[in-house]
Each structure stands twice: as structure tokens, then as C-alpha cells.
Design a protein around this motif. Structure first.
Motif, PDB file in Angstrom:
ATOM      1  N   ALA A 167      -4.538  -0.990  -0.684  1.00 40.51           N
ATOM      2  CA  ALA A 167      -3.319  -0.481  -1.329  1.00 40.51           C
ATOM      3  C   ALA A 167      -2.912  -1.402  -2.477  1.00 40.51           C
ATOM      4  O   ALA A 167      -2.578  -0.925  -3.571  1.00 40.51           O
ATOM      5  CB  ALA A 167      -2.197  -0.350  -0.310  1.00 40.51           C
ATOM      6  N   ASN A 168      -2.972  -2.700  -2.240  1.00 44.03           N
ATOM      7  CA  ASN A 168      -2.627  -3.661  -3.291  1.00 44.03           C
ATOM      8  C   ASN A 168      -3.605  -3.595  -4.454  1.00 44.03           C
ATOM      9  O   ASN A 168      -3.193  -3.582  -5.616  1.00 44.03           O
ATOM     10  CB  ASN A 168      -2.565  -5.083  -2.726  1.00 44.03           C
ATOM     11  N   ALA A 169      -4.896  -3.548  -4.144  1.00 37.34           N
ATOM     12  CA  ALA A 169      -5.920  -3.506  -5.200  1.00 37.34           C
ATOM     13  C   ALA A 169      -5.790  -2.249  -6.059  1.00 37.34           C
ATOM     14  O   ALA A 169      -5.984  -2.293  -7.276  1.00 37.34           O
ATOM     15  CB  ALA A 169      -7.317  -3.581  -4.578  1.00 37.34           C
ATOM     16  N   ALA A 170      -5.445  -1.136  -5.428  1.00 35.11           N
ATOM     17  CA  ALA A 170      -5.348   0.143  -6.139  1.00 35.11           C
ATOM     18  C   ALA A 170      -3.940   0.416  -6.663  1.00 35.11           C
ATOM     19  O   ALA A 170      -3.722   1.427  -7.330  1.00 35.11           O
ATOM     20  CB  ALA A 170      -5.768   1.276  -5.207  1.00 35.11           C
ATOM     21  N   LYS A 171      -3.007  -0.461  -6.327  1.00 34.75           N
ATOM     22  CA  LYS A 171      -1.598  -0.234  -6.679  1.00 34.75           C
ATOM     23  C   LYS A 171      -1.144   1.133  -6.166  1.00 34.75           C
ATOM     24  O   LYS A 171      -0.505   1.913  -6.869  1.00 34.75           O
ATOM     25  CB  LYS A 171      -1.376  -0.383  -8.179  1.00 34.75           C
ATOM     26  N   ALA A 172      -1.513   1.402  -4.903  1.00 30.33           N
ATOM     27  CA  ALA A 172      -1.218   2.689  -4.262  1.00 30.33           C
ATOM     28  C   ALA A 172      -0.151   2.506  -3.202  1.00 30.33           C
ATOM     29  O   ALA A 172      -0.035   1.446  -2.589  1.00 30.33           O
ATOM     30  CB  ALA A 172      -2.489   3.264  -3.632  1.00 30.33           C
ATOM     31  N   GLU A 173       0.615   3.559  -2.967  1.00 34.20           N
ATOM     32  CA  GLU A 173       1.637   3.540  -1.933  1.00 34.20           C
ATOM     33  C   GLU A 173       1.049   3.724  -0.540  1.00 34.20           C
ATOM     34  O   GLU A 173       1.696   3.406   0.456  1.00 34.20           O
ATOM     35  CB  GLU A 173       2.663   4.649  -2.183  1.00 34.20           C
ATOM     36  N   ASN A 200       3.804   2.825   2.116  1.00 36.32           N
ATOM     37  CA  ASN A 200       5.044   2.430   1.447  1.00 36.32           C
ATOM     38  C   ASN A 200       5.605   1.115   1.989  1.00 36.32           C
ATOM     39  O   ASN A 200       6.786   1.008   2.283  1.00 36.32           O
ATOM     40  CB  ASN A 200       6.080   3.555   1.554  1.00 36.32           C
ATOM     41  N   TRP A 209       2.887   9.992  -4.841  1.00 41.91           N
ATOM     42  CA  TRP A 209       2.208   8.794  -4.371  1.00 41.91           C
ATOM     43  C   TRP A 209       0.695   8.882  -4.572  1.00 41.91           C
ATOM     44  O   TRP A 209       0.128   9.955  -4.735  1.00 41.91           O
ATOM     45  CB  TRP A 209       2.483   8.583  -2.888  1.00 41.91           C
ATOM     46  N   HIS A 210       0.061   7.698  -4.477  1.00 45.30           N
ATOM     47  CA  HIS A 210      -1.389   7.578  -4.558  1.00 45.30           C
ATOM     48  C   HIS A 210      -1.914   6.984  -3.248  1.00 45.30           C
ATOM     49  O   HIS A 210      -1.206   6.265  -2.557  1.00 45.30           O
ATOM     50  CB  HIS A 210      -1.795   6.696  -5.730  1.00 45.30           C
ATOM     51  N   THR A 270      -3.941  -2.908   3.818  1.00 48.48           N
ATOM     52  CA  THR A 270      -2.998  -3.568   2.915  1.00 48.48           C
ATOM     53  C   THR A 270      -3.698  -3.993   1.632  1.00 48.48           C
ATOM     54  O   THR A 270      -3.176  -3.797   0.530  1.00 48.48           O
ATOM     55  CB  THR A 270      -2.360  -4.783   3.625  1.00 48.48           C
ATOM     56  N   ASP A 308      -7.089   7.313  -7.174  1.00 49.89           N
ATOM     57  CA  ASP A 308      -7.641   6.647  -8.351  1.00 49.89           C
ATOM     58  C   ASP A 308      -8.913   5.876  -8.017  1.00 49.89           C
ATOM     59  O   ASP A 308      -9.864   5.883  -8.779  1.00 49.89           O
ATOM     60  CB  ASP A 308      -6.625   5.664  -8.960  1.00 49.89           C
TER      61      ASP A 308
END
Length: 161
Positions: free
Chosen positions: A85-91, A121, A16-17, A82, A44
């Protein structure tokens, strides 16, 4: 093993990121993570979003949320976690917003109050901690320690799901 080393290990184990959206900690959470070898495998991008406008532009925090609850609130921390996480496409996404001091506090939101959002997640949890008037740097440091301990707890519990 240091808290941040445990978080990196848990994230690596899952593949995961993580991404951070920080206001009062001003990047200290991300800076702590990159002290760990292999941090680049789990991080990232992160954001330091001090102004309301940057929270809205980069993280998708809603102006109505800020108006209704104030920028130091669990609702904003939720949207920060939230959104990052969405901006970075991270879990995993972490949002931190608070009043480190020495000024800026009110009776309802005193100096040392920090709100946290943790997106893990697909599920977001929020917390508020009252660290008190420990001094600006200690409030920031205490916030980072809370972030890493909470991440360990959430990631370990996620393992059991």
C-alpha cells in the motif's frame, strides 16, 4: 455480480486504489481484478514477490520478521500488505503468503496454509486459512476467493465507519 466486480465497484465509489503483494498466488489476485472493466481506475501497480529478498526489497518486509516468524506468517502478510500500500500509494493493500504445495509443508505450517494481510485506509488486519491439500491450483484459487470476499466485507464495513 462477481466478487471482483463488487470490489472494483466499491473502490471506484470511494475513489480508492488497491495494490497486491502476492507470493503463493503469483499474481492471480491482480489478474482476477483486471478481468473487470474499469479495473485500471483502481489498480496502478502490484507485486509478485516470491523470494524473501524481493519481499524485503520491494515491500519493506523486515528480515527479522521473516527470521522470527517465517515467511508464511501473519506478521509477514501484515508487512506485505502495509508495504505494498505504501509503495503504490494506495488506500488498500493485500498481502498473500502461503504454501500451495504439493511440497513445502511442515507439521506447524502444512500444505494449504495461507496467511493474508489487508491494509484498508490505515488499518491492517491479518488472517490465516487452512485450505488443506487441495492441490496447488485449488489452494491458489481458494486464496483469491478469500481475498475478494474479505475485501468486500472490509470495504463495506469501512463505509459504515
Amino acid at each position: 455480480m462477481a466478487l471482483e466486480e463488487q470490489v472494483v465497484a466499491l473502490l471506484m465509489e470511494k475513489g480508492w486504489h488497491i495494490a497486491f503483494a502476492e507470493s503463493c498466488t503469483a499474481g492471480l489476485c491482480a489478474a482476477t481484478l483486471v478481468n473487470v472493466t474499469n479495473a485500471s481506475t483502481v489498480l496502478d501497480v502490484s507485486f509478485t514477490t516470491y523470494s524473501n529478498e524481493s519481499k524485503m526489497e520491494y515491500l519493506g518486509v523486515q528480515a527479522d520478521t521473516i527470521l522470527a516468524h517465517g515467511v508464511v506468517s501473519e506478521k509477514v502478510a501484515f508487512e506485505m500488505a502495509t508495504g505494498v500500500a505504501n509503495a503504490a500509494k494506495a488506500e488498500v493493500g493485500v498481502g498473500v503468503t502461503g504454501i500451495a504445495g504439493p511440497g513445502g509443508g511442515t507439521a506447524k505450517k502444512p500444505v494449504g496454509m495461507v496467511c493474508f494481510g489487508f491494509y484498508v485506509n490505515g488499518e491492517t488486519k491479518t488472517y490465516t486459512k487452512q485450505f488443506g491439500e487441495l492441490g496447488r491450483q485449488q489452494v491458489r484459487k481458494s486464496s483469491v476467493e478469500f481475498v475478494y470476499q474479505t475485501l468486500i466485507d472490509l470495504l463495506k464495513n469501512e463505509n459504515k465507519a
